[in-house]
Scaffold this active site. Structure first.
Site, PDB file in Angstrom:
ATOM      1  N   ASP A   1       0.869  -1.169   0.000  1.00 41.39           N
ATOM      2  CA  ASP A   1       0.000   0.000   0.000  1.00 41.39           C
ATOM      3  C   ASP A   1       0.907   1.221   0.000  1.00 41.39           C
ATOM      4  O   ASP A   1       1.695   1.414   0.928  1.00 41.39           O
ATOM      5  CB  ASP A   1      -0.865  -0.029   1.277  1.00 41.39           C
ATOM      6  CG  ASP A   1      -2.192   0.650   1.090  1.00 41.39           C
ATOM      7  OD1 ASP A   1      -2.202   1.754   0.521  1.00 41.39           O
ATOM      8  OD2 ASP A   1      -3.213   0.088   1.530  1.00 41.39           O
TER       9      ASP A   1
ATOM     10  N   ASP B   1      -2.937   4.681  -2.398  1.00 37.48           N
ATOM     11  CA  ASP B   1      -3.983   5.273  -1.569  1.00 37.48           C
ATOM     12  C   ASP B   1      -4.475   6.585  -2.173  1.00 37.48           C
ATOM     13  O   ASP B   1      -3.669   7.410  -2.615  1.00 37.48           O
ATOM     14  CB  ASP B   1      -3.380   5.532  -0.174  1.00 37.48           C
ATOM     15  CG  ASP B   1      -4.418   5.894   0.864  1.00 37.48           C
ATOM     16  OD1 ASP B   1      -5.276   5.050   1.149  1.00 37.48           O
ATOM     17  OD2 ASP B   1      -4.367   7.029   1.394  1.00 37.48           O
TER      18      ASP B   1
ATOM     19  N   HIS C   1     -11.399  -2.464   3.691  1.00 38.35           N
ATOM     20  CA  HIS C   1     -11.316  -2.105   5.107  1.00 38.35           C
ATOM     21  C   HIS C   1     -11.998  -0.771   5.423  1.00 38.35           C
ATOM     22  O   HIS C   1     -11.942  -0.330   6.566  1.00 38.35           O
ATOM     23  CB  HIS C   1      -9.844  -2.045   5.506  1.00 38.35           C
ATOM     24  CG  HIS C   1      -9.111  -0.968   4.762  1.00 38.35           C
ATOM     25  ND1 HIS C   1      -8.910  -1.013   3.402  1.00 38.35           N
ATOM     26  CD2 HIS C   1      -8.582   0.212   5.171  1.00 38.35           C
ATOM     27  CE1 HIS C   1      -8.289   0.083   3.017  1.00 38.35           C
ATOM     28  NE2 HIS C   1      -8.072   0.844   4.075  1.00 38.35           N
ATOM     29  N   ASP C   2     -12.583  -0.126   4.417  1.00 43.34           N
ATOM     30  CA  ASP C   2     -13.215   1.178   4.644  1.00 43.34           C
ATOM     31  C   ASP C   2     -14.739   1.123   4.576  1.00 43.34           C
ATOM     32  O   ASP C   2     -15.395   2.166   4.731  1.00 43.34           O
ATOM     33  CB  ASP C   2     -12.729   2.194   3.589  1.00 43.34           C
ATOM     34  CG  ASP C   2     -11.260   2.552   3.753  1.00 43.34           C
ATOM     35  OD1 ASP C   2     -10.766   2.518   4.902  1.00 43.34           O
ATOM     36  OD2 ASP C   2     -10.628   2.865   2.739  1.00 43.34           O
TER      37      ASP C   2
HETATM   38  C1  NOJ Z   1      -8.013   5.439   2.033  1.00 49.73           C
HETATM   39  C2  NOJ Z   1      -7.709   4.300   2.951  1.00 49.73           C
HETATM   40  O1  NOJ Z   1      -8.241   3.119   2.429  1.00 49.73           O
HETATM   41  C3  NOJ Z   1      -8.277   4.666   4.300  1.00 49.73           C
HETATM   42  O2  NOJ Z   1      -8.278   3.590   5.184  1.00 49.73           O
HETATM   43  C4  NOJ Z   1      -7.489   5.842   4.814  1.00 49.73           C
HETATM   44  O3  NOJ Z   1      -8.031   6.276   6.042  1.00 49.73           O
HETATM   45  C5  NOJ Z   1      -7.522   6.996   3.834  1.00 49.73           C
HETATM   46  N1  NOJ Z   1      -7.286   6.582   2.477  1.00 49.73           N
HETATM   47  C6  NOJ Z   1      -6.474   8.017   4.177  1.00 49.73           C
HETATM   48  O4  NOJ Z   1      -5.199   7.505   3.897  1.00 49.73           O
END
Ligand code: NOJ
Length: 555
Positions: free
Chosen positions: A124, A226, A350-351
């Site tokens: 990542d 990201d 994961h989001d």
């Molecule tokens: C996207 C990531 O998937 C998330 O988990 C993160 O909080 C934000 N970007 C900021 O890096």
């Protein structure tokens, strides 16, 4: 009326994914086209040292599961040195491993073991922002004329005082933080502890390219980048306009249209710069995180396919799970793809809430069948393969900074997707020997790898069979697609490669359906999300039970 197929391919005995890929180290290239990718969230995969948090040796120790699933590559969420304000998406050293997760030697061991199993490793890459503890920011904040002074997005207050413009943080609240030391504001698209780098500064670009090379030299096979569409901001620092579609209950940042802070002109040049670095190393893959509509997301391939290999397509996360919507998505996507570009589909990460909870248990099986029979590289989020549901996090155990900043917004709590992987029925689900950092999902005694591996009806068995089928059938791995119907809850499409034709019929509803599919007549069911239909011959119509999908081999 059979759909048009690609010219016959000489398939021989080589599995489909290998035809597209070439074995590791053999210089086959473009392995990501025929591949299945698995996302591992290191905090929650396996805890090898008994501190309640997953780690790199834990992942290495569980590669057997990854191999058993049958995937081709792993994307690891961040394990870099970090104060963990955003659980590793706040990086304080891009070229080292946080002690919580292990050491560089642990990572080398993980890469070596994965490669020995023909599994690729994607890291990542978090370029939009660093941690406020990164040495670059610590230097940048000290004055207006230090060597790193213009590495971040520093601005004077607005003429009347206060923040320079109306930009907000994605995690709630204003996007500008006052720095007393320097007497200026800095912009942060996420937490105040995640200052945004200034990607218009060539020194930033060069330093970050070196970060990519550092890992590529260590043998990684590529990156998931990201928030790649966030990197550039309006050079005139103009306000974002109000969003007329904002509805109460949505995150505050949605009050404004992000037209000055995201997806800016020139962004593709940065993406191409990343790609040029990756192209210095054979067989690497560049994946971009992009919550954008099909047309805009397809721009990130680059006109000459010189951008992302796979700009993530999140439409299964963003859009309603309906047959007509998905059918239209396939067609819109296929039409928007630049010539030669390869699509991809993502069901969870994961989001976002777990697919088993968003769609319901029955439909999560149908969605798995879609993901693994669609045209495009699938990405599976750890835990979805066992049908893990969204966690239930009591208020005092909330860890996610986004949830803490804006509590109670529906779909806004990311802890629910980050609960530990459930390996067995023991007290801590085989994840750890102590209380894990987030609670297990209730019912882990039955929803776990050990129980499901032994159960032909389980989600895990379904995933394994779907992946095996995809690997064995070039039509599924790398073939063409033609939508047959997207009406009356039924989504049906044909995948086709050479003489091989596979028809997929999915019932996205909870009532039985009978659907006329002359294209599948004479075919044979090879897999159902229900049970016991293997080998059944198909006539002019296909019957589908509630929440049932079938794969039919037509020729
Ligand atoms: C996207 C990531 O998937 C998330 O988990 C993160 O909080 C934000 N970007 C900021 O890096």
């Amino acid at each position: 009326s059979s759909p048009a197929c690609l010219p016959a391919a000489a398939c021989g005995m080589v599995p489909a994914w290998r035809q597209a890929a070439g074995a590791l180290g053999m210089g086959g290239g473009e392995w990501w086209r025929g591949a299945v990718i698995y996302q591992i969230y290191p905090r929650s995969f396996f805890d090898s040292d008994g501190d309640g948090v997953g780690d790199l040796p834990g992942i290495t120790g569980r590669l057997g599961h990854v191999a058993y699933l049958g995937v081709d590559g792993i994307w690891l969420s961040p394990f870099f040195t970090s104060p963990m304000k955003d659980f590793g998406y706040d990086v304080a050293d891009y070229c080292d491993v946080d002690p919580l997760f292990g050491t560089l030697a642990d990572l080398d061991a993980l890469i070596a073991d994965a490669h020995a199993r023909d599994i690729r490793i994607l890291l990542d890459f978090v370029p939009n922002h660093t941690s406020d503890q990164h040495p670059w920011f610590r230097e940048s904040r000290t004055s207006r004329d230090n060597p790193k002074a213009d590495w971040y997005m520093w601005r004077d207050p607005a003429p009347g005082g206060g923040p320079p413009n109306n930009w907000r943080s994605m995690f709630g609240g204003g996007g500008w933080k006052w720095c007393e030391e320097r007497g200026q504001y800095y912009y942060h698209a996420f937490l105040a502890e995640q200052p945004d780098l200034d990607w218009r500064n060539p020194a930033v670009v060069a330093a970050m390219h070196e970060v990519l090379r550092f890992w590529l030299r260590r043998g990684v096979d590529g990156f998931r980048v990201d928030v790649i569409w966030h990197l550039l901001k309006d050079p005139q620092w103009r306000d974002n306009p109000p969003n007329p579609d904002f509805r109460p209950g949505e995150p505050e940042v949605r009050k404004l249209l992000q037209i000055r802070t995201c997806d800016q002109p020139g962004i593709l040049d940065l993406v191409k710069g990343f790609r040029r670095v990756l192209d210095e190393f054979p067989d690497t893959a560049l994946i971009g995180e992009l919550y954008l509509d099909f047309e805009r997301l397809c721009g990130y391939y680059g006109e000459a396919l010189d951008g992302c290999h796979l700009p993530f397509n999140f439409h299964l996360i963003m859009d309603p799970w309906r047959a007509d919507v998905v059918a239209r998505s396939i067609e819109t996507y296929e039409a928007a793809l630049p010539k030669g570009a390869w699509p991809n589909w993502v069901l969870g990460n994961h989001d976002n809430g777990r697919v088993a909870s968003r769609f319901g248990r029955g439909q999560a099986r149908v969605a798995a069948m879609f993901l693994l029979t669609a045209r495009g590289t699938p990405t599976i989020f750890q835990g979805d393969e066992i049908g893990l549901e969204s966690g239930v996090i009591p208020p005092d155990l909330v860890r996610d900074p986004q949830e803490k900043n804006e509590p109670g917004l529906p779909g806004h709590d990311r802890d629910i997707a980050r609960t530990p992987m459930q390996w067995d029925a023991t007290r801590f689900a085989g994840f750890s020997t102590v209380e894990p950092w987030l609670p297990l999902v209730p019912g882990h005694e039955t929803c776990n790898v050990a129980v499901e591996a032994a159960d032909p009806r389980s989600m895990l068995t379904l995933y394994r069979r779907l992946i095996a089928l995809r690997r064995a059938r070039p039509a599924l791995a790398i073939g063409d697609v033609m939508v047959l119907t997207g009406a009356n809850d039924v989504l049906a499409y044909m995948r086709c490669r050479g003489d091989e034709r596979v028809c997929i019929a999915l019932n996205l509803g909870a009532s039985p359906r009978e659907v006329a599919l002359p294209e599948a007549a004479g075919g044979r069911i090879v897999l159902s999300t229900g049970l016991d239909r293997d080998g059944e011959t198909v006539g002019e119509t296909v019957s589908l039970g509630p929440d049932e999908g079938v794969v039919i081999e037509v020729a």
